[in-house]
Design a protein around this motif. Structure first.
Motif, PDB file in Angstrom:
ATOM      1  N   PHE A   1       0.909  -1.262  -0.077  1.00  0.00           N
ATOM      2  CA  PHE A   1      -0.024   0.061  -0.045  1.00  0.00           C
ATOM      3  C   PHE A   1       0.983   1.103   0.158  1.00  0.00           C
ATOM      4  O   PHE A   1       0.566   2.112  -0.444  1.00  0.00           O
ATOM      5  CB  PHE A   1      -0.930  -0.074   1.078  1.00  0.00           C
ATOM      6  CG  PHE A   1      -2.332  -0.707   1.010  1.00  0.00           C
ATOM      7  CD1 PHE A   1      -2.369  -2.180   1.422  1.00  0.00           C
ATOM      8  CD2 PHE A   1      -3.403  -0.197   0.210  1.00  0.00           C
ATOM      9  CE1 PHE A   1      -3.791  -2.714   1.151  1.00  0.00           C
ATOM     10  CE2 PHE A   1      -4.528  -0.586  -0.072  1.00  0.00           C
ATOM     11  CZ  PHE A   1      -4.458  -2.104   0.471  1.00  0.00           C
TER      12      PHE A   1
ATOM     13  N   TRP B   1       1.599   1.839  -3.339  1.00  0.00           N
ATOM     14  CA  TRP B   1       0.340   2.426  -3.878  1.00  0.00           C
ATOM     15  C   TRP B   1       0.406   3.878  -3.786  1.00  0.00           C
ATOM     16  O   TRP B   1       0.363   4.799  -4.642  1.00  0.00           O
ATOM     17  CB  TRP B   1      -0.632   1.812  -3.551  1.00  0.00           C
ATOM     18  CG  TRP B   1      -1.734   1.881  -4.476  1.00  0.00           C
ATOM     19  CD1 TRP B   1      -1.886   1.862  -5.695  1.00  0.00           C
ATOM     20  CD2 TRP B   1      -3.168   1.747  -3.988  1.00  0.00           C
ATOM     21  NE1 TRP B   1      -3.164   2.097  -6.400  1.00  0.00           N
ATOM     22  CE2 TRP B   1      -4.208   1.987  -5.326  1.00  0.00           C
ATOM     23  CE3 TRP B   1      -4.055   2.051  -2.847  1.00  0.00           C
ATOM     24  CZ2 TRP B   1      -5.525   2.003  -5.445  1.00  0.00           C
ATOM     25  CZ3 TRP B   1      -5.212   1.979  -2.880  1.00  0.00           C
ATOM     26  CH2 TRP B   1      -6.040   1.995  -4.144  1.00  0.00           C
ATOM     27  N   ASN B   2       0.692   4.233  -2.515  1.00  0.00           N
ATOM     28  CA  ASN B   2       0.692   5.550  -2.150  1.00  0.00           C
ATOM     29  C   ASN B   2       1.659   6.428  -2.811  1.00  0.00           C
ATOM     30  O   ASN B   2       1.480   7.557  -3.202  1.00  0.00           O
ATOM     31  CB  ASN B   2       0.883   5.942  -0.624  1.00  0.00           C
ATOM     32  CG  ASN B   2      -0.494   5.404   0.132  1.00  0.00           C
ATOM     33  OD1 ASN B   2      -1.372   5.492  -0.649  1.00  0.00           O
ATOM     34  ND2 ASN B   2      -0.310   5.364   1.245  1.00  0.00           N
TER      35      ASN B   2
ATOM     36  N   LYS C   1      -6.485   7.061  -6.752  1.00  0.00           N
ATOM     37  CA  LYS C   1      -7.072   5.759  -6.437  1.00  0.00           C
ATOM     38  C   LYS C   1      -8.225   5.508  -6.922  1.00  0.00           C
ATOM     39  O   LYS C   1      -8.696   4.336  -7.423  1.00  0.00           O
ATOM     40  CB  LYS C   1      -6.915   5.727  -4.671  1.00  0.00           C
ATOM     41  CG  LYS C   1      -5.614   5.718  -4.303  1.00  0.00           C
ATOM     42  CD  LYS C   1      -5.753   5.501  -2.627  1.00  0.00           C
ATOM     43  CE  LYS C   1      -4.035   5.359  -2.253  1.00  0.00           C
ATOM     44  NZ  LYS C   1      -4.189   5.098  -0.649  1.00  0.00           N
TER      45      LYS C   1
ATOM     46  N   PRO D   1      -2.611  -2.661  -5.724  1.00  0.00           N
ATOM     47  CA  PRO D   1      -1.631  -3.161  -5.157  1.00  0.00           C
ATOM     48  C   PRO D   1      -1.399  -4.664  -4.497  1.00  0.00           C
ATOM     49  O   PRO D   1      -2.642  -5.062  -4.109  1.00  0.00           O
ATOM     50  CB  PRO D   1      -1.654  -2.313  -3.755  1.00  0.00           C
ATOM     51  CG  PRO D   1      -3.073  -1.864  -3.724  1.00  0.00           C
ATOM     52  CD  PRO D   1      -3.350  -1.742  -5.003  1.00  0.00           C
TER      53      PRO D   1
ATOM     54  N   ALA E   1      -2.837  -5.975  -1.373  1.00  0.00           N
ATOM     55  CA  ALA E   1      -4.497  -6.165  -1.399  1.00  0.00           C
ATOM     56  C   ALA E   1      -5.101  -7.521  -2.195  1.00  0.00           C
ATOM     57  O   ALA E   1      -5.489  -8.235  -1.372  1.00  0.00           O
ATOM     58  CB  ALA E   1      -5.081  -4.857  -1.996  1.00  0.00           C
TER      59      ALA E   1
ATOM     60  N   LEU F   1     -10.379  -1.970  -1.092  1.00  0.00           N
ATOM     61  CA  LEU F   1      -9.414  -0.917  -1.990  1.00  0.00           C
ATOM     62  C   LEU F   1     -10.350   0.415  -1.689  1.00  0.00           C
ATOM     63  O   LEU F   1      -9.848   1.641  -1.579  1.00  0.00           O
ATOM     64  CB  LEU F   1      -9.043  -0.981  -3.158  1.00  0.00           C
ATOM     65  CG  LEU F   1      -8.322  -2.201  -3.445  1.00  0.00           C
ATOM     66  CD1 LEU F   1      -7.756  -2.336  -5.234  1.00  0.00           C
ATOM     67  CD2 LEU F   1      -6.902  -1.665  -2.839  1.00  0.00           C
TER      68      LEU F   1
ATOM     69  N   ASN G   1      -9.954   1.720   1.727  1.00  0.00           N
ATOM     70  CA  ASN G   1      -8.655   2.350   1.722  1.00  0.00           C
ATOM     71  C   ASN G   1      -8.628   3.985   1.098  1.00  0.00           C
ATOM     72  O   ASN G   1      -8.363   5.023   1.936  1.00  0.00           O
ATOM     73  CB  ASN G   1      -7.482   1.780   1.004  1.00  0.00           C
ATOM     74  CG  ASN G   1      -6.261   2.432   1.061  1.00  0.00           C
ATOM     75  OD1 ASN G   1      -5.840   3.309   0.094  1.00  0.00           O
ATOM     76  ND2 ASN G   1      -5.288   2.121   1.895  1.00  0.00           N
TER      77      ASN G   1
END
Ligand SMILES: COc1cccc([C@H]2O[C@H](CC(=O)N[C@@H](CC(=O)O)C(=O)O)C(=O)N(CC(C)(C)C)c3ccc(Cl)cc32)c1OC
Length: 341
Positions: free
Chosen positions: A136, A139-140, A184, A203, A206, A233, A236
């Motif tokens: 994650f 991903w960020n 996202k 990601p 996940a 997701l 998130n």
């Protein structure tokens, strides 16, 4: 927007804007004062970088050099790239028109645009060789490079114009969240379109809880696990909403508020339509046109935006399935949003 007063090159830039951003161009053209031209040019420079990144016909080494040099070529009047096959290739073929108007901007705007273009290109290249998004945190980081930096750059331009307070441009985490929420949402919505092009942005941290491979969610036999990953997701992504509300609450200029609020309310509307929706794995789920237009008209005040966030958070909480493993966290973040709105 008074088109008669525009120089030929600036008029051409607004034509590129309309060609490349469909519904969003009108919101940019409604921006007050110096912001309109600065953000039109910023949008087009970002579009040029995005077009290079998306063009799979350019060899990786050549593409990396082109992207990393773009920020310098803002000051190179002849620079253009004519070998792109992308739909928006015109921004690369006619880059001299864009860079000419870039050089007409106030230095404060040029410095922001050039710095963000450099940082974004460096970050995109890090993920270019299909370095998959695993954690994650990855991903960020990826979303920071492609979208968070846009929020940070825009916020600095708002403050430089004096139409918004200094704090707007200084508070990078809030500006970053504005980008992460939009990106996202795009990644969640675009699962099928991306997987069909061999692009994997969900990601691994996940999807690996629900399947052996990200591609497996395309099979109807894995539909229940796919929807559980989708809900995971979305939950998130919803964690960026409190920051978005705080960011919007700081804005003072109506045209800037509209420019910032409309994409955010469209995004939570998209997440609500995608939540617990198996169609995400068979089509690209979009807000109904009428609903999108309705929201663009309504999101013109903080209270109006809060009501839209409230209604969609309530809708997600209402349909959260009892047997969904993420349900408790989903209800928790929805409850937080309901209390803020
Ligand atoms: C404070 O930050 C922002 C404030 C207002 C708008 C945006 C953000 O909104 C559009 C909205 C937009 O472009 N919508 C499209 C619809 C769609 O793409 O699904 C459109 O209406 O055409 C968007 O999506 N992106 C692209 C990124 C998310 C990658 C940054 C974007 C690209 C360039 C610029 Cl200058 C701005 C934005 C902000 O950026 C975070």
């Amino acid at each position: 927007q008074d088109w008669t007063k525009l120089s030929p090159t600036l008029k051409r830039c607004y034509q590129f804007l309309v060609m490349t951003s469909r519904s969003f161009a009108s919101v940019i053209q409604a921006l007050d004062g110096e912001l309109r031209d600065a953000i039109c040019i910023f949008y087009l420079v970002l579009r040029a970088l995005d077009t290079l990144e998306d063009d799979m016909t350019i060899p990786v080494e050549e593409k990396t050099a082109l992207m990393k040099e773009l920020h310098e070529n803002l000051y190179n009047p002849e620079w253009k790239y004519r070998r792109s096959q992308e739909v928006d290739k015109i921004v690369l073929e006619e880059f001299p028109v864009i860079s000419a108007e870039f050089r007409n901007l106030d230095k404060s705007y040029r410095d922001v645009i050039q710095e963000i273009t450099k940082r974004m290109a460096d970050g995109m290249c890090k993920y270019l060789d299909c370095a998959d998004v695993n954690s994650f945190e990855d991903w960020n980081e990826y979303c920071h490079y492609v979208a968070g930096l846009v929020g940070i750059g825009l916020s600095r331009i708002f403050s430089a114009s004096k139409l918004e307070d200094e704090i707007v441009g200084e508070d990078e985490p809030l500006s970053n969240s504005m980008g992460l929420f939009l990106q996202k949402t795009n990644i969640i919505r675009d699962y099928l379109a991306d997987i069909q092009e061999g692009r994997k942005f969900w990601p691994k941290e996940a999807w690996s809880k629900f399947a052996k491979r990200l591609e497996d969610f395309q099979d109807a036999s894995n539909r229940d696990e796919a929807v559980r990953c989708l809900n995971f997701l979305i939950t998130n992504a919803l964690h960026h909403v409190p920051d978005a509300i705080k960011y919007l609450s700081r804005l003072r200029n109506q045209s800037v508020f509209n420019f910032c609020a409309i994409p955010q309310v469209m995004a939570i509307g998209t997440l609500a339509v995608c939540y617990n929706n198996p169609d995400v794995f068979t089509t690209v789920v979009k807000l109904r046109k009428g609903q999108a237009v309705y929201m663009m008209k309504r999101a013109v005040s903080l209270n109006a935006a809060k009501i839209i966030f409230h209604d969609f958070a309530a809708e997600i909480a209402k349909i959260a399935p009892k047997n969904d493993p993420t349900k408790d966290k989903t209800l928790q973040i929805c409850e937080t949003i309901l209390m803020l709105t």
